[in-house]
Write a protein that holds these residues in place. Structure first.
Motif, PDB file in Angstrom:
ATOM      1  N   ALA A 168      11.081  38.519 -21.065  1.00  0.00           N
ATOM      2  CA  ALA A 168      11.899  38.667 -19.868  1.00  0.00           C
ATOM      3  C   ALA A 168      10.984  38.708 -18.647  1.00  0.00           C
ATOM      4  O   ALA A 168       9.763  38.832 -18.758  1.00  0.00           O
ATOM      5  CB  ALA A 168      12.734  39.945 -19.961  1.00  0.00           C
ATOM      6  N   MET A 169      11.565  38.590 -17.479  1.00  0.00           N
ATOM      7  CA  MET A 169      10.768  38.633 -16.253  1.00  0.00           C
ATOM      8  C   MET A 169      10.061  39.980 -16.145  1.00  0.00           C
ATOM      9  O   MET A 169      10.552  41.005 -16.621  1.00  0.00           O
ATOM     10  CB  MET A 169      11.660  38.384 -15.044  1.00  0.00           C
ATOM     11  CG  MET A 169      12.316  37.009 -15.075  1.00  0.00           C
ATOM     12  SD  MET A 169      13.186  36.559 -13.566  1.00  0.00           S
ATOM     13  CE  MET A 169      11.818  36.227 -12.472  1.00  0.00           C
ATOM     14  N   ILE A 190      10.152  32.173 -19.886  1.00  0.00           N
ATOM     15  CA  ILE A 190      11.272  33.006 -20.290  1.00  0.00           C
ATOM     16  C   ILE A 190      12.239  32.176 -21.124  1.00  0.00           C
ATOM     17  O   ILE A 190      12.310  30.960 -20.976  1.00  0.00           O
ATOM     18  CB  ILE A 190      11.989  33.627 -19.070  1.00  0.00           C
ATOM     19  CG1 ILE A 190      12.527  32.545 -18.133  1.00  0.00           C
ATOM     20  CG2 ILE A 190      11.067  34.567 -18.328  1.00  0.00           C
ATOM     21  CD1 ILE A 190      13.264  33.113 -16.926  1.00  0.00           C
ATOM     22  N   ASN A 228      17.672  38.477 -18.088  1.00  0.00           N
ATOM     23  CA  ASN A 228      17.185  38.388 -16.712  1.00  0.00           C
ATOM     24  C   ASN A 228      18.392  38.312 -15.781  1.00  0.00           C
ATOM     25  O   ASN A 228      19.023  37.260 -15.663  1.00  0.00           O
ATOM     26  CB  ASN A 228      16.318  37.143 -16.527  1.00  0.00           C
ATOM     27  CG  ASN A 228      15.184  37.095 -17.533  1.00  0.00           C
ATOM     28  OD1 ASN A 228      14.252  37.882 -17.452  1.00  0.00           O
ATOM     29  ND2 ASN A 228      15.263  36.175 -18.482  1.00  0.00           N
ATOM     30  N   ARG A 264      20.402  38.231 -12.240  1.00  0.00           N
ATOM     31  CA  ARG A 264      20.134  37.726 -10.884  1.00  0.00           C
ATOM     32  C   ARG A 264      20.866  38.567  -9.848  1.00  0.00           C
ATOM     33  O   ARG A 264      22.036  38.928 -10.038  1.00  0.00           O
ATOM     34  CB  ARG A 264      20.568  36.272 -10.764  1.00  0.00           C
ATOM     35  CG  ARG A 264      20.369  35.672  -9.369  1.00  0.00           C
ATOM     36  CD  ARG A 264      20.893  34.248  -9.273  1.00  0.00           C
ATOM     37  NE  ARG A 264      20.092  33.330 -10.063  1.00  0.00           N
ATOM     38  CZ  ARG A 264      20.397  32.036 -10.226  1.00  0.00           C
ATOM     39  NH1 ARG A 264      21.486  31.531  -9.655  1.00  0.00           N
ATOM     40  NH2 ARG A 264      19.622  31.255 -10.957  1.00  0.00           N
ATOM     41  N   TYR A 321      15.451  39.091  -9.218  1.00  0.00           N
ATOM     42  CA  TYR A 321      15.845  39.233 -10.617  1.00  0.00           C
ATOM     43  C   TYR A 321      15.455  40.613 -11.128  1.00  0.00           C
ATOM     44  O   TYR A 321      14.491  41.229 -10.647  1.00  0.00           O
ATOM     45  CB  TYR A 321      15.180  38.155 -11.478  1.00  0.00           C
ATOM     46  CG  TYR A 321      15.675  36.759 -11.175  1.00  0.00           C
ATOM     47  CD1 TYR A 321      16.764  36.232 -11.854  1.00  0.00           C
ATOM     48  CD2 TYR A 321      15.068  35.981 -10.198  1.00  0.00           C
ATOM     49  CE1 TYR A 321      17.236  34.958 -11.577  1.00  0.00           C
ATOM     50  CE2 TYR A 321      15.525  34.713  -9.902  1.00  0.00           C
ATOM     51  CZ  TYR A 321      16.617  34.207 -10.599  1.00  0.00           C
ATOM     52  OH  TYR A 321      17.087  32.950 -10.304  1.00  0.00           O
ATOM     53  N   SER A 353      14.943  42.565 -14.996  1.00  0.00           N
ATOM     54  CA  SER A 353      14.934  42.501 -16.453  1.00  0.00           C
ATOM     55  C   SER A 353      15.781  43.638 -17.000  1.00  0.00           C
ATOM     56  O   SER A 353      15.614  44.793 -16.592  1.00  0.00           O
ATOM     57  CB  SER A 353      13.502  42.626 -16.978  1.00  0.00           C
ATOM     58  OG  SER A 353      12.671  41.653 -16.378  1.00  0.00           O
TER      59      SER A 353
END
Length: 217
Positions: free
Chosen positions: A10-11, A133, A171, A173, A198, A200
């Motif tokens: 994930a981010m 990702i 993730n 937004r 974003y 996570s």
């Protein structure tokens, strides 16, 4: 034997940091690496930037639809030529070559470009480390990530945590600080006039924010 590696998470899971550390490790041992990222990732322009503040320019940007194997072959030839022309020749100039191709934001590659990565590994004998990702803000797989999951010799998950402390896998937004669950698959964070960012999240927190929606439904 060279392999295709896909290291995903994930981010904010440290993917770019891990890539830059891997590049440093190769070069510390006197080996040559080539770094690239898709041109669609306009954040930091032609640099790879970790959230720890470490940045480094890429050797080339990958345009949509570009033949990855052909472009890499040009840069590989350049590395070999520079090694041969160096003022202080390397110990064995005949062995100057690219030790590894490293790709950041690999989710933005096309499936055809991922196929090219496998050809670079198998036919050209150069290992490829791809970082990215798996899924977008709607929990749908990016085409490049899906193809990497299908083809990679080695899969490694880089982990990060959600706001609640659980492992983050999605993730989410935010636009102007508010969660959104519809829109284009690609929106680079912090470059929009509405300031796209974003977060996570674990599955539970994601479903709480989405009202139970998954994949926009």
């Amino acid at each position: 034997m060279a392999k295709l590696y896909f290291r995903y998470g994930a981010m904010n899971s440290g993917k770019s940091t891990a890539l830059l550390q891997a590049a440093y490790n190769y070069e510390e041992r006197g080996q040559h690496v080539v770094l690239a990222k898709p041109a669609i990732d306009t954040k930091e322009a032609d640099h790879i930037s970790s959230r720890l503040g470490v940045t480094r320019p890429v050797d080339f940007l990958i345009a949509p639809g570009e033949n990855m194997r052909a472009v890499f072959a040009e840069h590989r030839a350049r590395v070999i030529r520079r090694g041969a022309e160096a003022l202080v020749p390397e110990a064995d100039p005949s062995h100057v070559d690219v030790a590894c191709l490293m790709i950041d934001e690999a989710q933005f590659l096309t499936p055809e470009q991922v196929d090219d990565l496998l050809r670079i590994v198998v036919l050209d004998g150069v290992p490829v480390l791809a970082y990215g990702i798996r899924t977008d803000f709607r929990t749908e797989a990016f085409p490049g990530s899906r193809r990497l999951l299908e083809l990679a010799h080695s899969l490694e998950e880089l982990k990060t945590i959600c706001r609640c402390g659980r492992k983050a896998i999605f993730n989410a937004r935010l636009v102007g600080g508010r969660f959104v669950f519809d829109g284009d698959q690609v929106a680079i964070d912090e470059l929009s006039t509405d300031r796209v960012t974003y977060e996570s999240m674990c599955a539970e927190c994601y479903l709480r924010e989405s009202g139970g929606r998954i994949d926009g439904r």
